[in-house]
Scaffold this active site. Structure first.
Site, PDB file in Angstrom:
ATOM      1  N   SER A 117      -0.607   4.542  14.639  1.00  0.00           N
ATOM      2  CA  SER A 117      -1.627   3.655  14.056  1.00  0.00           C
ATOM      3  C   SER A 117      -1.994   2.512  14.997  1.00  0.00           C
ATOM      4  CB  SER A 117      -1.071   3.059  12.753  1.00  0.00           C
ATOM      5  OG  SER A 117      -1.877   1.981  12.309  1.00  0.00           O
ATOM      6  N   GLN A 139      -4.479   6.575  16.673  1.00  0.00           N
ATOM      7  CA  GLN A 139      -5.461   6.302  15.608  1.00  0.00           C
ATOM      8  C   GLN A 139      -6.140   4.982  15.908  1.00  0.00           C
ATOM      9  OE1 GLN A 139      -4.711   3.721  12.927  1.00  0.00           O
ATOM     10  NE2 GLN A 139      -6.907   3.886  12.473  1.00  0.00           N
ATOM     11  N   TYR A 141      -8.776   1.962  14.935  1.00  0.00           N
ATOM     12  CA  TYR A 141      -9.741   1.178  14.151  1.00  0.00           C
ATOM     13  C   TYR A 141     -10.558   0.416  15.185  1.00  0.00           C
ATOM     14  CZ  TYR A 141      -7.352   1.717   9.600  1.00  0.00           C
ATOM     15  OH  TYR A 141      -6.827   2.203   8.441  1.00  0.00           O
ATOM     16  N   THR A 167     -10.532   6.361  12.677  1.00  0.00           N
ATOM     17  CA  THR A 167     -10.559   6.250  11.205  1.00  0.00           C
ATOM     18  C   THR A 167     -11.841   5.551  10.786  1.00  0.00           C
ATOM     19  OG1 THR A 167      -8.160   6.232  11.069  1.00  0.00           O
ATOM     20  CG2 THR A 167      -9.347   5.317   9.193  1.00  0.00           C
ATOM     21  N   ARG A 176      -6.529  -2.767  -3.945  1.00  0.00           N
ATOM     22  CA  ARG A 176      -5.295  -2.080  -4.356  1.00  0.00           C
ATOM     23  C   ARG A 176      -4.571  -2.940  -5.382  1.00  0.00           C
ATOM     24  NH1 ARG A 176      -3.346  -0.857   1.749  1.00  0.00           N
ATOM     25  NH2 ARG A 176      -5.211   0.249   2.434  1.00  0.00           N
ATOM     26  N   LYS A 236     -11.388  10.721  11.287  1.00  0.00           N
ATOM     27  CA  LYS A 236     -10.532  10.765  10.098  1.00  0.00           C
ATOM     28  C   LYS A 236     -11.205  10.009   8.958  1.00  0.00           C
ATOM     29  CE  LYS A 236      -5.889   9.382   8.503  1.00  0.00           C
ATOM     30  NZ  LYS A 236      -6.002   8.141   7.747  1.00  0.00           N
ATOM     31  N   SER A 258      -9.909  13.353   4.592  1.00  0.00           N
ATOM     32  CA  SER A 258      -8.953  12.359   4.085  1.00  0.00           C
ATOM     33  C   SER A 258      -9.677  11.376   3.181  1.00  0.00           C
ATOM     34  CB  SER A 258      -8.336  11.602   5.272  1.00  0.00           C
ATOM     35  OG  SER A 258      -7.463  10.591   4.828  1.00  0.00           O
ATOM     36  N   HIS A 260      -7.832   8.585   2.698  1.00  0.00           N
ATOM     37  CA  HIS A 260      -6.922   7.497   3.060  1.00  0.00           C
ATOM     38  C   HIS A 260      -5.776   7.398   2.048  1.00  0.00           C
ATOM     39  CE1 HIS A 260      -7.106   4.165   6.117  1.00  0.00           C
ATOM     40  NE2 HIS A 260      -6.119   3.693   5.380  1.00  0.00           N
ATOM     41  N   ILE A 294       0.131  15.872   0.096  1.00  0.00           N
ATOM     42  CA  ILE A 294       0.868  17.089   0.484  1.00  0.00           C
ATOM     43  C   ILE A 294       2.362  16.776   0.420  1.00  0.00           C
ATOM     44  CG2 ILE A 294       1.347  18.621   2.446  1.00  0.00           C
ATOM     45  CD1 ILE A 294      -1.728  18.414   2.976  1.00  0.00           C
ATOM     46  N   ARG A 295       3.042  17.467  -0.475  1.00  0.00           N
ATOM     47  CA  ARG A 295       4.429  17.102  -0.778  1.00  0.00           C
ATOM     48  C   ARG A 295       5.403  18.275  -0.753  1.00  0.00           C
ATOM     49  NH1 ARG A 295       2.230  13.172   0.247  1.00  0.00           N
ATOM     50  NH2 ARG A 295       1.944  11.279  -0.962  1.00  0.00           N
ATOM     51  N   GLY A 314       1.531  11.369   5.280  1.00  0.00           N
ATOM     52  CA  GLY A 314       1.517   9.907   5.291  1.00  0.00           C
ATOM     53  C   GLY A 314       2.790   9.345   4.687  1.00  0.00           C
TER      54      GLY A 314
HETATM   55  C1  LIG Z   1       1.574   2.531   4.101  1.00  0.00           C
HETATM   56  C2  LIG Z   1       0.378   3.267   4.635  1.00  0.00           C
HETATM   57  C3  LIG Z   1      -0.259   2.785   5.773  1.00  0.00           C
HETATM   58  C4  LIG Z   1      -1.361   3.475   6.283  1.00  0.00           C
HETATM   59  N1  LIG Z   1      -1.911   3.024   7.446  1.00  0.00           N
HETATM   60  C5  LIG Z   1      -2.940   3.718   7.994  1.00  0.00           C
HETATM   61  C6  LIG Z   1      -3.458   3.324   9.252  1.00  0.00           C
HETATM   62  O1  LIG Z   1      -2.996   2.376   9.875  1.00  0.00           O
HETATM   63  N2  LIG Z   1      -4.485   4.053   9.743  1.00  0.00           N
HETATM   64  C7  LIG Z   1      -5.017   5.129   9.086  1.00  0.00           C
HETATM   65  O2  LIG Z   1      -5.957   5.762   9.576  1.00  0.00           O
HETATM   66  N3  LIG Z   1      -4.524   5.523   7.904  1.00  0.00           N
HETATM   67  C8  LIG Z   1      -3.492   4.853   7.351  1.00  0.00           C
HETATM   68  N4  LIG Z   1      -2.962   5.265   6.172  1.00  0.00           N
HETATM   69  C9  LIG Z   1      -3.489   6.501   5.534  1.00  0.00           C
HETATM   70  C10 LIG Z   1      -2.723   7.744   6.037  1.00  0.00           C
HETATM   71  O3  LIG Z   1      -3.007   8.022   7.387  1.00  0.00           O
HETATM   72  C11 LIG Z   1      -3.068   9.001   5.254  1.00  0.00           C
HETATM   73  O4  LIG Z   1      -4.458   9.206   5.259  1.00  0.00           O
HETATM   74  C12 LIG Z   1      -2.562   9.030   3.826  1.00  0.00           C
HETATM   75  O5  LIG Z   1      -1.374   8.275   3.661  1.00  0.00           O
HETATM   76  C13 LIG Z   1      -2.324  10.489   3.443  1.00  0.00           C
HETATM   77  O6  LIG Z   1      -1.880  10.623   2.160  1.00  0.00           O
HETATM   78  P1  LIG Z   1      -0.329  10.811   1.735  1.00  0.00           P
HETATM   79  O7  LIG Z   1       0.297   9.467   1.906  1.00  0.00           O
HETATM   80  O8  LIG Z   1      -0.472  11.216   0.307  1.00  0.00           O
HETATM   81  O9  LIG Z   1       0.291  11.879   2.605  1.00  0.00           O
HETATM   82  C14 LIG Z   1      -1.860   4.606   5.630  1.00  0.00           C
HETATM   83  C15 LIG Z   1      -1.211   5.087   4.479  1.00  0.00           C
HETATM   84  C16 LIG Z   1      -0.097   4.435   3.995  1.00  0.00           C
HETATM   85  C17 LIG Z   1       0.589   4.988   2.785  1.00  0.00           C
HETATM   86  C1  LIG Z   2      -3.292  -2.420   8.062  1.00  0.00           C
HETATM   87  C2  LIG Z   2      -4.084  -1.442   7.241  1.00  0.00           C
HETATM   88  C3  LIG Z   2      -5.528  -1.498   7.609  1.00  0.00           C
HETATM   89  C4  LIG Z   2      -3.494  -0.090   7.430  1.00  0.00           C
HETATM   90  C5  LIG Z   2      -4.050   0.926   6.491  1.00  0.00           C
HETATM   91  O1  LIG Z   2      -4.920   1.673   6.850  1.00  0.00           O
HETATM   92  C6  LIG Z   2      -3.525   1.060   5.142  1.00  0.00           C
HETATM   93  O2  LIG Z   2      -2.652   0.277   4.728  1.00  0.00           O
HETATM   94  O3  LIG Z   2      -3.978   1.957   4.425  1.00  0.00           O
END
Ligand SMILES: Cc1cc2nc3c(=O)[nH]c(=O)nc-3n(C[C@H](O)[C@H](O)[C@H](O)COP(=O)(O)O)c2cc1C
Ligand SMILES: CC(C)CC(=O)C(=O)O
Length: 365
Positions: A117, A139, A141, A167, A176, A236, A258, A260, A294-295, A314
């Site tokens: 990330s 990844q 931003y 992303t 949230r 993404k 995705s 997210h 996906i689990r 994730g």
């Molecule tokens: C705690 C957390 C932080 C995340 N941070 C990012 C990030 O920095 N960049 C990003 O593209 N997606 C981020 N995501 C999204 C994940 O890449 C992903 O799309 C998502 O978690 C997939 O779903 P899953 O958690 O059900 O497997 C984050 C997700 C979580 C749970």
């Molecule tokens: C720091 C955040 C932008 C990271 C992220 O993508 C998330 O927490 O879902």
């Protein structure tokens, strides 16, 4: 920092990804747990992501001769032993003191590609040193300061990262509610170290100030990025088939379906629902990856059956990291790999190209 001691010991009752979620929730503070597991709004999309994979039945074929279940896949000419990738998640030091170093150790042990990330809490160079040749993708931003973004790309190129994952689905932070209710704020000890030298963004009274809105990435920025680097670019956060086509027109080398992880806007479609539409629109021109909910191994097999080339994980990675550091992440990946192979053996899929048959049965049926 994390809220528990981390021994790196795999608990005896950790036999599934659900167990790791349960075990992680015992170790984290309410705030960090809400950040990890929470989704947008009342979490309908978050729930839909996992539930949608469970709605389909898999139609097995029996009595097939096997020598093994072949889980190999190829993405942009890179042969992978398995279709599992570590998806990008921010701030691994929130979940384990070794943070991304522990994640990279596990990735390296299992040769699993790891998408780092932009908001990693460890430098991209230190992660690369630990990954020991395992494919790393970065990844991105896109930041409001384009020169800074350019330097970041140069750093990851220099460090040997093999692809950029742009992303595009989170130009603003989703609302949230679980995170808000918990009072989550990033601990002072955890920092997005790769953004340390980023100049301050334009000051504004409102998040929707025109100067800030102008800094939100657009298709023009995708074109800018395409010019900037020769690394493959994955986009993404694609859910709409028309955007999939536009992304390819802008030079994307791959797409990641995705939402997210249900963390942006509640009521977006489950990725399981979006995937077939994207696969149809893409017409095999570029690889399609998917994440969200996906689990277990049969979820992975189903994603492949629907035309995905690989899946990203994730939260399960962070559950493993929280529970037992590098050993926990490696165990999560091993469990899923084993479950995938069992699902293939029990549905008669000798390799992943045979997966589509599990979602349909013959007209003679
Ligand atoms: C705690 C957390 C932080 C995340 N941070 C990012 C990030 O920095 N960049 C990003 O593209 N997606 C981020 N995501 C999204 C994940 O890449 C992903 O799309 C998502 O978690 C997939 O779903 P899953 O958690 O059900 O497997 C984050 C997700 C979580 C749970
Ligand atoms: C720091 C955040 C932008 C990271 C992220 O993508 C998330 O927490 O879902």
């Amino acid at each position: 920092m994390t809220d528990a001691t981390h021994q790196g010991v795999i608990p005896a009752d950790a036999v599934s990804l659900a167990d790791y979620q349960r075990l992680a929730s015992k170790r984290l503070s309410a705030q960090n747990l809400a950040y990890l597991n929470g989704g947008a709004g009342s979490e309908r999309t978050l729930r839909a992501n996992t539930e949608a994979w469970g709605e389909a039945s898999l139609w097995p074929r029996v009595l097939r001769k096997f020598d093994h279940a072949d889980t190999r896949t190829t993405i942009l000419n890179r042969r992978l032993a398995s279709p599992l990738l570590i998806g990008p998640t921010a701030y691994h030091k929130l979940f384990h003191p070794e943070g991304e170093i522990a994640t990279a150790t596990a990735a390296s042990a299992l040769r699993t590609p790891y998408i780092v990330s932009t908001q990693a809490s460890t430098s991209v160079e230190d992660i690369a040193n630990q990954a020991d040749g395992t494919p790393l993708w970065f990844q991105l931003y896109i930041q409001h300061d384009k020169d800074f973004t350019k330097q970041l790309i140069r750093r990851v190129e220099q460090a040997g990262y093999e692809a950029i994952v742009l992303t595009v689905d989170a130009p603003v932070h989703g609302i949230r509610n679980a995170e808000q209710r918990s009072g989550f704020r990033l601990s002072d000890a955890v920092e997005a170290v790769n953004l340390r030298d980023l100049p301050a963004p334009p000051q504004s009274a409102s998040a929707f100030d025109p100067a800030l809105l102008a800094a939100i990435p657009s298709w023009q920025d995708v074109a800018w990025l395409r010019e900037l680097t020769t690394l493959p670019i994955f986009i993404k956060g694609i859910l709409h088939p028309a955007d999939a086509v536009e992304a390819i027109d802008h030079g994307a080398d791959g797409l990641i379906v995705s939402n997210h992880g249900g963390r942006t806007l509640d009521q977006l479609p489950a990725t399981r629902s979006a995937l077939p539409h994207i696969v149809a629109a893409v017409e095999k021109k570029v690889p399609v990856l998917v994440d969200g909910g996906i689990r277990c191994g049969s979820d992975v097999l189903q994603a492949l059956a629907l035309g995905a080339d690989a899946v990203l994980l994730g939260r399960p990675i962070l559950h493993g990291l929280t529970t037992a550091g590098a050993a926990g992440v490696a165990h999560v990946l091993k469990l899923l790999q084993h479950e995938l192979e069992v699902a293939m053996l029990l549905t008669g899929c000798r390799d992943l190209s045979e997966a589509p048959a599990i979602l349909s049965h013959s007209s003679h049926f």
